[in-house]
Enzyme design. Structure first.
Site, short mmCIF file in Angstrom:
data_model
loop_
_atom_site.label_atom_id
_atom_site.label_comp_id
_atom_site.label_asym_id
_atom_site.label_seq_id
_atom_site.Cartn_x
_atom_site.Cartn_y
_atom_site.Cartn_z
N THR A 1 0.82 -1.21 0.00
CA THR A 1 0.00 0.00 0.00
C THR A 1 0.86 1.27 0.00
O THR A 1 0.50 2.27 -0.60
CB THR A 1 -0.91 -0.02 1.25
OG1 THR A 1 -1.72 -1.20 1.17
CG2 THR A 1 -1.81 1.18 1.32
N ILE B 1 -0.11 12.07 -0.26
CA ILE B 1 -0.55 13.31 0.38
C ILE B 1 -0.45 13.18 1.90
O ILE B 1 -0.79 12.14 2.47
CB ILE B 1 -2.00 13.62 -0.02
CG1 ILE B 1 -2.05 14.01 -1.49
CG2 ILE B 1 -2.61 14.72 0.84
CD1 ILE B 1 -3.42 13.95 -2.08
N HIS C 1 -2.39 14.45 4.59
CA HIS C 1 -3.68 15.11 4.78
C HIS C 1 -3.66 16.01 6.01
O HIS C 1 -3.00 15.71 6.99
CB HIS C 1 -4.79 14.06 4.93
CG HIS C 1 -5.01 13.25 3.70
ND1 HIS C 1 -5.77 13.70 2.65
CD2 HIS C 1 -4.56 12.02 3.34
CE1 HIS C 1 -5.79 12.77 1.70
NE2 HIS C 1 -5.05 11.74 2.09
N SER D 1 -6.19 5.13 4.02
CA SER D 1 -6.08 6.59 4.12
C SER D 1 -6.77 7.06 5.39
O SER D 1 -7.86 6.58 5.69
CB SER D 1 -6.75 7.24 2.90
OG SER D 1 -6.69 8.63 3.02
N SER E 1 -0.23 9.71 6.13
CA SER E 1 -0.15 10.92 6.96
C SER E 1 0.02 10.56 8.43
O SER E 1 0.65 11.29 9.19
CB SER E 1 -1.44 11.74 6.82
OG SER E 1 -1.91 11.71 5.51
N CYS F 1 9.88 8.32 -20.38
CA CYS F 1 10.11 7.15 -21.24
C CYS F 1 9.92 5.85 -20.46
O CYS F 1 9.98 4.77 -21.02
CB CYS F 1 11.46 7.20 -21.94
SG CYS F 1 12.83 6.37 -21.13
#
Lengths: 422, 485, 119
Positions: free
Chosen positions: B40, B47, B49, B343, B347, B442
């Site tokens: 994960t 981010i 959060h 999530s 964070s 690429c």
């Protein structure tokens, strides 16, 4: 800061031919900068034959073709640096480059010739769903592994895309003992040369499935299978047409993209159709003294045309250095317009005053045209009308413009190239 | 016998390992993959959060807000690319304004600082490429973006330097409790494919497998469903399309598709949310990518989706209660869960680590090491140097003068560093996550043969054994001409 | 009367050629736009030939393989036989472009030569 009259970025076929022509036009101070460990560029891994029919009137392999130009560069004692990466080209033509021995260094160039070539479109850009296992290669990467490094990427292969490198690799992998199960092509026609379809697929009984694409990739570690489906006119897969091929390798040959990161950084104006710079009749970009040639300008079908174009860029760069920017009063600029089936032209502008007596304009068509005409219009008047039995997107087309014809029309605004049925 | 064994080398396991490395304690991490950051942790929105999203009073809210507070300093200490770019939750319909207000109030209750509701004009002034339909937005200036790979790698490296052992390709097959003859305490016997390990405490940080481990030892069953999210990564030329992280307003259907710059200057669009059975099922789907292309424009206009350079999918470890499960299992003493870390897990990881550290300190009466080093120097980025400094570097080590990955301008020196440093890279993806070689436009077409050559030389690994990401992900099957060399 | 359709490979034109055959005898060749096409079609239906390009193992050189080609065409039916011989060859560096790597490969009378230098 060191300075050279001409710095050529890239030591492949374009860079070499440009260097030779610039020297032959009398420029002493030339430097070729090449990122690989040898000159010749991608030709070194293109070990198949079929190069040079136009240039040398014989069939050469890629390395042999490259060597012909390398020899000319060596004979003329033109300077070059290998294993050297150009990091930046500034608007005022300061080239920053780096290698292991010189470190990072800057060179002031009187003129710059962009000859960086192109790269392959990767899987990510194609939005192919599925897993991301090992065994997915662009055809060119596989070609390097097999031909230069001597490694086999896999033994059961599916190829997506019928570009020339994909076709060539179908044969190459077959000759090295792999089983190539199928070549799938999204478009209803192949982007590759006819001879490659004949000699690389037909000869070995490898099926080419037009209007097909990959809709799934299986395998968490190594590729296990690839599913191919037919696409409709909207290019979307048609449900129910899926066929699954077990394989350990997927090669992608889905198009080439001119490698213009340096050109963009330099501030050169880009043509969104070719992904290469806009150039005028001298193959000069929007920045005076910065020229472009070869696949960085537009992707070519044959290396012979790359060499020819690059020689023009080299000679023009020499003239720029010798005569200065103002050389040959530019005069009115005529725009070249590609329309009705013609996708783009190189060059895209012409200064009639400065053009050679005959100017080759290259272009590509956007679809297959049979028994159609290539027409050239000077403003509204058709001046050329040539019948072509077949035109296909995979092959470059050309028209030749005559200076005297253009010069006879003061106030000429546009030269239009179009494909007409009649 | 280890004092503590952590199962899983994702961000949670690595953060716990680093916190525990402060103490006089023997710790190891068991990881079934060949490297850290393989589950994960490697495929998410990257981010940090702000913390307004989770219900007030939940562990998610608490650890998120605390984690967000800790992250900036942690990123500085461990040399992790981090940028506090701020986030906007964009409301594109008058009827959504109440929901925006609720979100604001929840954020304030969670302890998120500096939240503000912006009107349409303020929104467009800050983000000119927002949708024409924008009516308001919740602005969270503390929201940040981070390189999740580097966060994970840096935490693990730092733990390792401070004495934590890591065992890779080591998959836990069984956990058996027994009582230590000497101390009379409960102890765990851990059977793996690589032999048996023993520990006084086990920390379960196994991501999408955390329920499997938990359920081996506890009758209070938990259930994790891998929730797949597809993402599209856009070229750096599109990286400036927005400068803040742009969220859709959460609806009954979920959080929606976000658009964010990454800390390296790309643009990331995603994720979808589809519950799947397969715990390794991180394949992208045509529907997922189509959804992203269709939905990405809801909040942001003119997204250049033709500039996609890659798409990928990640799996969130969604526990059916929707909450983090952190703490000692009720009926399995000395078995500590960090489960259901979806999530805002990235964070929260520093805060979860801190919490586990404090818990273990209390349980075991731990003493801090005198020689603990809390900082780490990342792989040197030559492009951050001046011309003179760079030349000095190349003179000392010419490998820094050779570009291997031209898209991301990665030198051989950086790749060698990535391989040689503690818990160094052993695969193409390992090199990629540490140096970004192969992560550019690429997508490794140019650099993979060259990186393979360096791995071959540095690790003495024959080409046939070099993998993309461990196990059987071999890149080549052998030599042409049947030669063995 | 048998008709065989071929794509000419003489140049990038790729003319579609039709050969009418009466048993072994060629009755007509149509669709070609130059003499190369006519010659190719006649050859292709009676005695197809190809140039084979591949690589050969080099020892002690700047690279592990040297590219090679058959110096002329060989019968199409002998491609794989030639490949077997090419695969078995081992040469020592240096190799110069044009060096004969295999003489008279598979008795075709055609040599296999190096197409690049390996120092």
């Amino acid at each position: 800061m060191t300075s050279y009259d001409i710095v050529i970025v890239g030591g492949g076929p374009a860079g070499l031919a440009a260097a030779v022509a610039a020297r032959d036009a009398g420029v002493e101070s030339i430097l070729i900068i090449e990122r690989d460990k040898e000159l010749g560029g991608i030709l070194n891994q293109c070990i198949h034959n079929g190069f040079g029919l136009h240039t040398f009137k014989e069939e050469l392999t890629g390395p042999e073709y490259a060597y012909r130009f390398e020899e000319q560069v060596l004979q003329r004692k033109i300077e070059y640096k290998l294993d050297t990466m150009v990091m930046d080209i500034s608007h005022d033509k300061v080239v920053t480059a780096m290698n292991r021995t010189d470190g990072m260094f800057q060179i002031r160039a009187g003129a710059v010739i962009l000859a960086m070539g192109c790269r392959e479109r990767p899987r990510g850009a194609l939005n192919i769903p599925g897993y991301r296992p090992a065994g997915i290669y662009s055809a060119g990467t596989a070609q390097r592994l097999v031909n230069i490094e001597g490694y086999m990427p896999g033994k059961e292969v599916v190829i997506l895309g019928s570009g020339d490198i994909g076709l060539i690799m179908a044969r190459r992998m077959t000759l090295e003992g792999a089983k190539v199960k199928v070549v799938a092509e999204l478009m209803p026609f192949s982007g590759g040369l006819k001879r490659n379809i004949v000699q690389c697929l037909d000869d070995y009984g490898i099926p080419l499935k037009l209007s097909h694409t990959v809709v799934d990739i299986e395998g968490k570690e190594r590729v296990k299978a690839v599913t191919i489906a037919e696409v409709g006119p909207d290019m979307k897969p048609i449900a129910g047409t899926e066929v699954r091929y077990t394989c350990d390798t997927l090669l992608l040959s889905t198009g080439l993209i001119p490698e213009n990161e340096l050109s963009r950084g330099c501030g050169v104006e880009m043509n969104p159709v070719t992904s290469g710079p806009f150039v005028n009749e001298r193959l000069e970009t929007s920045i005076p003294g910065v020229f472009a040639c070869g696949n960085v300008l537009h992707v070519h079908d044959l290396v012979d045309f790359v060499s020819e174009e690059a020689a023009r860029a080299g000679a023009n760069a020499a003239r720029y250095v010798q005569e200065g920017e103002g050389a040959g009063e530019a005069g009115e600029e005529v725009r070249l317009v590609a329309t009705d089936g013609a996708r783009y032209t190189v060059p895209s502008t012409i200064h009639v005053n400065r053009m050679d007596d005959l100017l080759t304009v290259r272009f590509r068509v956007g679809a297959v045209f049979k028994d159609s005409y290539v027409s050239v219009y000077l403003d509204d008047e058709r001046v050329q009308h040539m019948k072509k039995r077949i035109m296909a997107p995979g092959e470059m087309e050309q028209v030749i413009l005559q200076k005297k014809q253009l010069a006879a029309r003061p106030g000429l605004k546009t030269v239009t190239i179009k494909i007409e049925a009649q | 016998m280890y004092d503590v064994i952590i199962i899983g080398a994702g961000v949670t396991g690595a953060a716990a390992a680093r916190e525990l490395s402060r103490y006089k304690l023997s710790v190891c991490v068991l990881e079934k993959e060949e490297d850290v950051c393989c589950g994960t942790s490697k495929a998410n929105s990257a981010i940090v959060h702000a913390g307004f999203d989770a219900e007030t009073g939940t562990l998610k809210a608490r650890f998120n807000v605390r984690g967000s507070e800790m992250m900036e300093e942690l990123a500085r200490d461990l040399d992790i690319p981090y940028k506090r770019n701020g986030a906007m939750v964009v409301c594109i319909d008058e009827s959504g304004k109440d929901g925006l207000r609720e979100l604001y109030e929840r954020g304030v209750a969670n302890g998120v600082k500096d939240l503000r509701i912006l009107d349409r004009q303020e929104c467009l002034a800050m983000e000119p490429n927002l949708s024409e339909n924008v009516v308001a937005a919740l602005y969270a200036p503390t929201s940040a973006i981070i390189c999740p790979f580097m966060l994970n790698i840096a935490l693990a490296e730092n733990a390792n330097v401070n004495g934590v052992d890591f065992f890779f390709n080591t998959k836990v097959e069984a956990l058996t409790p027994f009582t230590c003859e000497k101390c009379g305490e409960p102890v765990w016997k851990i059977r793996t494919n690589n032999g048996e390990y023993r520990a006084r405490y086990v920390i379960n940080a196994a991501g999408v497998y955390a329920d499997v481990l938990h359920n081996m030892v506890s009758e209070k069953k938990i259930r994790i469903t891998p929730r797949r999210g597809d993402y599209c990564l856009l070229d750096k030329t599109a990286g400036g399309h927005v400068s803040h992280t742009i969220f859709a307003q959460p609806t009954k259907m979920g959080k929606g598709v976000l658009v964010t710059p990454t800390v390296h200057g790309n643009l990331l669009v995603g994720p979808t949310a589809v519950d799947v059975e397969d715990r390794e099922g991180c394949n992208t789907t045509a529907e997922g990518i189509d959804t992203l292309i269709a939905r990405a424009g809801d909040q942001v206009r003119d997204l250049p989706m033709r500039q996609v350079i890659t798409s990928f999918a990640g799996l969130r470890a969604h526990e059916e209660g929707g909450e983090f499960i952190i703490g000692e299992a009720e009926d399995a003493p000395h078995f500590i869960d960090c489960a259901g870390i979806e999530s805002p897990g990235l964070s929260s990881c520093p805060a979860i680590g801190e919490y586990i550290g404090a818990m273990m300190k209390e349980k075991l009466g731990l003493e801090e090491k005198e020689d603990w080093v809390g900082t780490r120097k990342g792989i040197l980025d030559p492009s951050a140097l001046s011309l003179e400094e760079r030349n000095e570097l190349i003179k000392k080590n010419p490998a820094y003068g050779r570009i291997i990955c031209r898209c991301e301008s990665v030198t051989e020196g950086e790749i060698i560093d990535a391989i040689r440093r503690p818990l160094g890279a052993r695969s193409l993806d390992g090199v990629k996550r540490r140096t970004r070689a192969g992560m550019g436009r690429c997508q490794a077409g140019f650099c993979s043969p060259r990186t393979m050559e360096i791995i071959n030389r540095e690790l003495g690994l024959p080409y046939e054994e070099i993998t993309k990401h461990g196990r059987a992900s071999r890149l080549v099957i052998g030599r042409t001409k049947g030669v063995e060399e | 009367m048998e008709k065989r359709n071929l794509t000419c490979i003489g140049c990038p034109m790729g003319c579609q050629i039709t050969v009418e055959m009466d048993g072994e005898k060629i009755v007509s060749v149509t669709g070609n736009t130059c003499p190369i096409g006519d010659k190719y079609a006649r050859q292709e239906v009676t005695k197809p030939e190809r140039t084979v390009t591949s690589t050969v193992v080099v020892r002690g050189g700047s690279g592990p393989r040297v590219s090679v080609k058959t110096k002329g065409n060989i019968p199409k039916s002998m491609i794989f036989q030639c490949m077997e011989e090419i695969d078995r060859v081992r040469v020592e560096a240096p190799v110069r472009i044009g060096d004969v790597i295999v003489k008279n490969v598979c008795g075709t009378g055609v040599d296999v030569v190096a197409t690049r230098n390996i120092d």
